[in-house]
Design a protein around this motif. Structure first.
Motif, PDB file in Angstrom:
ATOM      1  N   THR A  18       0.846  -1.181   0.045  1.00 32.20           N
ATOM      2  CA  THR A  18       0.111   0.178   0.208  1.00 32.20           C
ATOM      3  C   THR A  18       0.857   1.072  -0.214  1.00 32.20           C
ATOM      4  O   THR A  18       0.509   2.310  -0.562  1.00 32.20           O
ATOM      5  N   GLU A  60       2.367   1.641  -3.313  1.00 37.19           N
ATOM      6  CA  GLU A  60       1.570   2.739  -4.382  1.00 37.19           C
ATOM      7  C   GLU A  60       1.749   4.119  -4.231  1.00 37.19           C
ATOM      8  O   GLU A  60       1.769   4.821  -5.039  1.00 37.19           O
ATOM      9  N   HIS A 100      -1.450  -4.220  -7.461  1.00 43.77           N
ATOM     10  CA  HIS A 100      -2.847  -4.780  -6.790  1.00 43.77           C
ATOM     11  C   HIS A 100      -3.227  -6.240  -6.756  1.00 43.77           C
ATOM     12  O   HIS A 100      -3.592  -6.639  -6.033  1.00 43.77           O
ATOM     13  N   LYS A 118      -3.439  -8.647  -3.452  1.00 52.92           N
ATOM     14  CA  LYS A 118      -4.681  -9.606  -3.389  1.00 52.92           C
ATOM     15  C   LYS A 118      -4.172 -11.015  -3.248  1.00 52.92           C
ATOM     16  O   LYS A 118      -4.703 -11.700  -1.986  1.00 52.92           O
TER      17      LYS A 118
END
Ligand code: ZN
Length: 290
Positions: free
Chosen positions: A127, A130, A163, A167
């Protein structure tokens, strides 16, 4: 003759274009990879601390100082990770724009030698990565507005891959029982990974690699591994593996493999950021899975 003219016609615009490229300097290998992903061949990249090298203990060279003076953009991690870079920048005052790729990350604050300091290893959370990628794309776009569309396109393509890995990590780590979430590494480089997935990382060395742990600290860690039933300890690519091997032997734990903490691998799957993250995930899961 016709061929020569044709070759010249091809070469001229290419060489002009090369001179127009942004000169970008990154402080260490992980930022270099993220910046290359966004900038592609539209930038000329120089990276300072290379693969498998320890950025905490880095001594910049005269060539590094020259690269910084030439740079249009200097990308650092920030959060106190590169004190050596701050010293060079303070003494040479280069004209290029400077950014911290971690700007906007919520820092994990830790006690280090009686002081509250931010954990600099923010890239160990996808995260946060990003946020890094978005900051890098924004800085490139501001300095080179003619290529905004290309930078945005490359940024979005990369974030799609990021992403997908996020996941996968969520799904894999979710299956770990609470009793199997304790991990030992050489230094405190995985706090953000631990925070994101409720893993507890313990290390004989603190946030930096400057101070060697004392015999008493090592003994306390060995007792903790035994009493808490830590399943695996891991060596790091930037650190001498002997201390961790010794700790594992004395605590009766196994060495679960190598984790990439503060630098990419020089070759193989862990030589990119996403490859490094996936390698760490698979190495952790192989050792922790019941
Ligand atoms: Zn570190």
């Amino acid at each position: 003759m016709r061929y020569l003219l044709f070759a010249l016609a091809l070469w001229l615009p290419l060489s002009l274009h090369a001179a127009d490229k942004l000169n970008v300097v990154t402080s260490f290998s992980i930022l270099a990879d993220l910046t290359r992903e966004v900038g592609g061949d539209r930038i000329e990249l120089t990276n300072l601390v290379g693969a498998d090298a320890d950025a905490h203990l880095y001594e910049p060279s005269p060539d590094d100082a020259k690269a910084l003076l030439r740079a249009d953009l200097i990308i650092a991690n920030g959060l106190g990770f590169e004190p050596w870079l701050e010293r060079v920048l303070a003494s040479s005052e280069p004209k290029g724009k400077r950014i911290n790729a971690s700007a906007g990350v919520v820092p994990l604050m830790l006690d280090e030698d009686g002081e509250r300091v931010p954990d600099p290893h923010a890239w160990q959370s996808l995260t946060n990565a990003e946020i890094y990628v978005r900051n890098i794309a924004k800085a490139l776009s501001e300095l080179d507005p003619a290529n905004v569309d290309a930078y945005n396109q490359r940024r979005d393509a990369y974030l799609t891959r990021l992403h997908a890995l996020l996941k996968k990590a969520d799904a894999q780590i979710a299956g770990l029982p609470a009793s199997q979430r304790k991990v030992v590494t050489s230094h405190d480089a995985f706090g953000y990974l631990g925070q994101a997935w409720q893993l507890s990382f313990i290390a004989p060395q603190g946030l930096s690699t400057h101070d060697e742990p004392s015999a008493a600290e090592v003994a306390a860690l060995i007792r903790q591994i035994r009493s808490e039933g830590v399943r695996a300890v891991f060596v790091e690519n930037i650190r001498d593996p002997r201390l961790i091997q010794q700790i594992a032997d004395e605590a009766g734990a196994k060495v679960g493999g190598t984790l990439y903490s503060d630098a990419l691998a020089s070759e193989g799957p862990a030589s990119t950021y996403l490859g490094m993250f996936e390698h760490n995930l698979e190495t952790l899961m192989a050792a922790l899975k019941p």
